[in-house]
Design a protein around this motif. Structure first.
Motif, PDB file in Angstrom:
ATOM      1  N   PHE A  20      31.410   4.983  28.618  1.00  0.00           N
ATOM      2  CA  PHE A  20      31.733   3.856  29.527  1.00  0.00           C
ATOM      3  C   PHE A  20      32.398   4.147  30.848  1.00  0.00           C
ATOM      4  N   CYS A  21      33.195   5.320  30.670  1.00  0.00           N
ATOM      5  CA  CYS A  21      33.808   5.816  31.929  1.00  0.00           C
ATOM      6  C   CYS A  21      32.960   6.306  32.985  1.00  0.00           C
ATOM      7  N   VAL A  22      32.129   6.952  32.314  1.00  0.00           N
ATOM      8  CA  VAL A  22      31.319   7.755  33.517  1.00  0.00           C
ATOM      9  C   VAL A  22      30.467   6.568  34.154  1.00  0.00           C
ATOM     10  N   PHE A  23      29.754   5.656  33.557  1.00  0.00           N
ATOM     11  CA  PHE A  23      29.091   4.654  33.725  1.00  0.00           C
ATOM     12  C   PHE A  23      29.759   3.951  34.784  1.00  0.00           C
ATOM     13  N   ASP A  24      31.002   3.352  34.670  1.00  0.00           N
ATOM     14  CA  ASP A  24      31.857   2.516  35.545  1.00  0.00           C
ATOM     15  C   ASP A  24      31.955   3.316  36.681  1.00  0.00           C
ATOM     16  N   PRO A  56      17.465   5.583  25.998  1.00  0.00           N
ATOM     17  CA  PRO A  56      16.936   4.154  26.236  1.00  0.00           C
ATOM     18  C   PRO A  56      18.047   3.107  25.460  1.00  0.00           C
ATOM     19  N   ASN A  57      18.727   3.443  24.222  1.00  0.00           N
ATOM     20  CA  ASN A  57      19.394   2.600  23.716  1.00  0.00           C
ATOM     21  C   ASN A  57      20.612   2.272  24.503  1.00  0.00           C
ATOM     22  N   SER A  58      21.236   3.312  24.980  1.00  0.00           N
ATOM     23  CA  SER A  58      22.240   2.923  25.748  1.00  0.00           C
ATOM     24  C   SER A  58      22.166   2.422  27.034  1.00  0.00           C
ATOM     25  N   SER A  59      20.930   2.604  27.759  1.00  0.00           N
ATOM     26  CA  SER A  59      20.697   2.076  28.906  1.00  0.00           C
ATOM     27  C   SER A  59      20.222   0.806  28.917  1.00  0.00           C
ATOM     28  N   GLU A  95      17.976  -1.443  38.159  1.00  0.00           N
ATOM     29  CA  GLU A  95      17.542   0.061  38.103  1.00  0.00           C
ATOM     30  C   GLU A  95      18.765   1.105  38.441  1.00  0.00           C
ATOM     31  N   THR A  96      19.735   0.426  39.178  1.00  0.00           N
ATOM     32  CA  THR A  96      20.856   1.389  39.132  1.00  0.00           C
ATOM     33  C   THR A  96      21.644   1.488  37.956  1.00  0.00           C
ATOM     34  N   SER A  97      21.786   0.314  37.046  1.00  0.00           N
ATOM     35  CA  SER A  97      22.384   0.402  35.976  1.00  0.00           C
ATOM     36  C   SER A  97      21.818   1.281  34.731  1.00  0.00           C
ATOM     37  N   LEU A  98      20.358   1.224  35.044  1.00  0.00           N
ATOM     38  CA  LEU A  98      19.634   2.136  34.091  1.00  0.00           C
ATOM     39  C   LEU A  98      19.832   3.634  34.156  1.00  0.00           C
ATOM     40  N   ALA A  99      19.596   4.097  35.391  1.00  0.00           N
ATOM     41  CA  ALA A  99      19.904   5.323  35.771  1.00  0.00           C
ATOM     42  C   ALA A  99      21.307   5.667  35.567  1.00  0.00           C
ATOM     43  N   THR A 100      22.271   4.835  35.836  1.00  0.00           N
ATOM     44  CA  THR A 100      23.954   5.287  35.430  1.00  0.00           C
ATOM     45  C   THR A 100      23.887   5.584  33.970  1.00  0.00           C
ATOM     46  N   ALA A 101      23.339   4.607  33.206  1.00  0.00           N
ATOM     47  CA  ALA A 101      23.506   4.486  31.800  1.00  0.00           C
ATOM     48  C   ALA A 101      22.943   5.773  31.209  1.00  0.00           C
ATOM     49  N   LEU A 102      21.678   6.437  31.749  1.00  0.00           N
ATOM     50  CA  LEU A 102      21.122   7.454  31.528  1.00  0.00           C
ATOM     51  C   LEU A 102      21.966   8.874  31.371  1.00  0.00           C
ATOM     52  N   ILE A 103      22.655   8.926  32.972  1.00  0.00           N
ATOM     53  CA  ILE A 103      23.306   9.870  32.970  1.00  0.00           C
ATOM     54  C   ILE A 103      24.653   9.997  31.976  1.00  0.00           C
ATOM     55  N   ARG A 116      21.073  19.755  14.719  1.00  0.00           N
ATOM     56  CA  ARG A 116      19.955  19.472  14.213  1.00  0.00           C
ATOM     57  C   ARG A 116      19.815  17.585  14.507  1.00  0.00           C
ATOM     58  N   GLY A 117      18.654  17.265  14.901  1.00  0.00           N
ATOM     59  CA  GLY A 117      18.208  15.932  15.336  1.00  0.00           C
ATOM     60  C   GLY A 117      18.723  15.652  16.568  1.00  0.00           C
ATOM     61  N   PHE A 118      18.916  16.522  17.376  1.00  0.00           N
ATOM     62  CA  PHE A 118      19.620  16.198  18.765  1.00  0.00           C
ATOM     63  C   PHE A 118      18.408  15.717  19.452  1.00  0.00           C
ATOM     64  N   VAL A 119      17.275  16.315  19.533  1.00  0.00           N
ATOM     65  CA  VAL A 119      16.154  15.733  20.378  1.00  0.00           C
ATOM     66  C   VAL A 119      15.796  14.176  19.941  1.00  0.00           C
ATOM     67  N   PRO A 120      15.502  13.873  18.895  1.00  0.00           N
ATOM     68  CA  PRO A 120      15.424  12.437  18.512  1.00  0.00           C
ATOM     69  C   PRO A 120      16.516  11.583  18.759  1.00  0.00           C
ATOM     70  N   ASN A 121      17.637  11.978  18.458  1.00  0.00           N
ATOM     71  CA  ASN A 121      18.948  11.438  18.693  1.00  0.00           C
ATOM     72  C   ASN A 121      18.680  11.021  20.339  1.00  0.00           C
ATOM     73  N   ALA A 122      18.772  12.227  21.307  1.00  0.00           N
ATOM     74  CA  ALA A 122      18.815  11.946  22.332  1.00  0.00           C
ATOM     75  C   ALA A 122      17.602  11.022  23.037  1.00  0.00           C
ATOM     76  N   LEU A 123      16.581  10.938  22.656  1.00  0.00           N
ATOM     77  CA  LEU A 123      15.573  10.185  23.108  1.00  0.00           C
ATOM     78  C   LEU A 123      15.659   8.739  22.596  1.00  0.00           C
ATOM     79  N   LYS A 124      16.589   8.634  21.343  1.00  0.00           N
ATOM     80  CA  LYS A 124      16.760   7.514  20.911  1.00  0.00           C
ATOM     81  C   LYS A 124      18.144   6.751  21.717  1.00  0.00           C
ATOM     82  N   SER A 125      19.016   7.513  21.997  1.00  0.00           N
ATOM     83  CA  SER A 125      20.290   7.291  22.579  1.00  0.00           C
ATOM     84  C   SER A 125      20.180   6.705  23.750  1.00  0.00           C
TER      85      SER A 125
END
Length: 370
Positions: free
Chosen positions: A249-253, A334-337, A268-276, A323-332
Motif C-alpha cells: 500500500f505504501c509503495v502504491f500510494d 493481477p490480484n493486487s492490481s 492504467e496508472t493504477s494497474l502499473a503502480t499496483a504491479l510494481i 516454493r510456489g513463488f512463480v504461481p503466487n507471483a502470477l496470482k498476486s
C-alpha cells in the motif's frame, strides 16, 4: 419567568419521537427568543434556509438523468466496503487455479515427509496432478471459502487502511512514509485477524485429499483438533501480512503520488503502480507465507516460527521457502492490481458523484431564486 417556563418545557417528554422532539425544541427556542426580547427573525430565517435547501435537492427525475449523482447519496463507508468486497472476490476467482497450485507446492515438502508423494514437485507437476485427479473443477477447489473470506477481508482491509491513514496524519494533515507503513500494517493485521479461520479452512480444502465440503472440514477440525486449530499459524500470518500490506500500500500510494497529476487518475496508472508495489512486497514477504502454510497443515511438526524456518531450510534448503513463488507471483500481481485499481476507480466515482450532486443542487437554487 420566561426562562423558567422554557427550562421547564425543555425537560425530556416521554413518548415523543425524534422528529416531534425537534419541532418542539424549535418552538421552545422561538418562544424563549421572543420572551427575552431576542431576534425571532433569526430562527425564521434558518427555517426558510432549510426549506430552500430541501426544495433545491435534486428530484428523482434529475437523479435518474444523472446516475453518477446517486453515488453521492450512498454513505462513504458502505461504498468503500462494497468496492473492496466485489474487487477482492472477482480477483480471487480469476486467479484461483494459480492459488491452488501455489498451495500444493508450498505444502508438498511436508506432505512428502508424511508419505504423500514424490520429492520433486514442479509447477507443471501440480497443474497436471490437479487436472488428472480432480478435473477442471479441481482448480477451483477451496475457492468458495476463499471468496466468502475475501468479501469481508478486502472490505475490512481497504476500509481500515483509509481509517488508519486518517489516524496517523500529523498536525499539518500530512501522512509520512512511516505513517503509511504503519497504517498498512495495521490494516493487514486487522483484516487477517477477522477472517483467519476461513483462511485455514480454505487451505485444508485445497490440499487434503477427498471430496469434502467446507462444513465437513470444519466439523472434523473441531472434533479432532479443537477450536485452536482454526488459528494455527496466526502468529506468522500476522507477521507476514503486516509488512506485505505495509510495503504494498505504501509503495502504491507514494509511487502514484510522485507522478504528474494528469496521470494519477488514469486506470492504467493504477494497474502499473499496483504491479510494481505487489512485486516488491511479494518477494520480500513470501518466506513468511510459506512458514504460515506449513504451520496450518494437519500434523505439522512446527509450533512456532523459530521451529518452522530452520526446519524447512534443513529439509528443502533456502529454495524451500520460495516454493510456489512463480504461481503466487502470477496470482498476486493481477490480484493486487485488480483490487487496488477497482478501489481507486470507485473512490474517483464517489468524488465525481459528489460534484455532480452539488452542481445539480446549485442549478436548482439559481432557478428558485429567479
Amino acid at each position: 419567568m420566561a426562562r423558567e417556563e422554557a427550562a421547564l418545557v425543555w425537560r425530556p417528554i416521554p413518548g415523543l419521537r425524534d422528529a416531534e422532539r425537534e419541532r418542539t425544541r424549535a418552538r421552545i427556542a422561538l418562544f424563549a427568543s421572543v420572551s427575552n426580547g431576542g431576534a425571532a427573525s433569526a430562527v425564521i430565517e434558518r427555517e426558510k434556509k432549510d426549506a430552500r435547501e430541501k426544495e433545491a435537492f435534486p428530484s428523482v427525475d434529475q437523479l435518474l438523468r444523472h446516475p453518477l449523482a446517486i453515488l453521492a447519496l450512498v454513505p462513504d463507508g458502505a461504498s468503500l466496503f462494497a468496492a473492496g468486497a466485489i474487487s477482492g472476490a472477482a480477483a480471487k476467482t480469476v486467479t484461483a487455479p494459480l492459488d491452488r497450485v501455489k498451495l500444493l507446492m508450498q505444502t508438498h515438502g511436508l506432505r512428502v515427509t508424511q508419505g504423500a508423494g514424490k520429492k520433486a514437485f514442479s509447477f507443471i507437476d501440480a497443474m497436471t496432478l490437479i487436472g488428472k485427479e480432480e478435473g477442471i473443477k479441481g482448480y477451483w477447489k477451496g475457492n468458495l471459502p476463499q471468496v466468502i473470506r475475501i468479501l469481508p477481508y478486502s472490505a475490512v482491509q481497504l476500509f481500515s487502511y483509509e481509517i488508519y491513514k486518517g489516524l496517523f496524519k500529523n498536525k499539518d494533515g500530512e501522512l509520512s512514509v512511516l505513517g503509511r507503513l504503519v497504517a498498512g500494517a495495521c490494516a493487514g493485521m486487522t483484516s487477517t485477524l477477522v477472517t483467519y479461520p476461513l483462511d485455514v479452512l480454505r487451505l485444508r480444502l485445497a490440499v487434503e485429499p477427498g471430496s469434502k465440503t467446507m462444513s465437513q472440514v470444519a466439523l472434523n477440525m473441531l472434533r479432532e483438533e479443537g477450536f485452536a486449530s482454526f488459528y494455527a499459524g496466526l502468529g506468522p500470518s500476522l507477521i507476514s501480512i503486516a509488512p506485505y500490506i505495509a510495503i504494498n500500500f505504501c509503495v502504491f500510494d507514494l509511487f502514484k503520488k510522485s507522478l504528474p497529476e494528469k496521470y494519477q487518475k488514469r486506470p492504467e496508472t493504477s494497474l502499473a503502480t499496483a504491479l510494481i508495489s505487489a512485486t516488491l512486497a511479494t518477494f520480500m514477504c513470501y518466506p513468511l507465507d510459506t512458514v504460515r502454510r506449513q504451520m496450518q497443515m494437519k500434523g505439522s511438526p512446527y509450533n512456532t516460527i523459530l521451529d518452522a524456518f530452520p526446519g524447512i531450510v534443513e529439509r528443502d534448503g533456502i529454495a524451500g521457502l520460495y516454493r510456489g513463488f512463480v504461481p503466487n507471483a502470477l496470482k498476486s500481481l493481477p490480484n493486487s492490481s485488480i483490487k487496488l485499481t477497482t478501489f481507486d476507480i470507485v473512490k474517483s466515482l464517489i468524488a465525481s458523484g459528489r460534484k455532480e450532486l452539488e452542481k445539480i443542487t446549485e442549478s436548482n437554487k439559481e432557478k428558485l431564486a429567479n
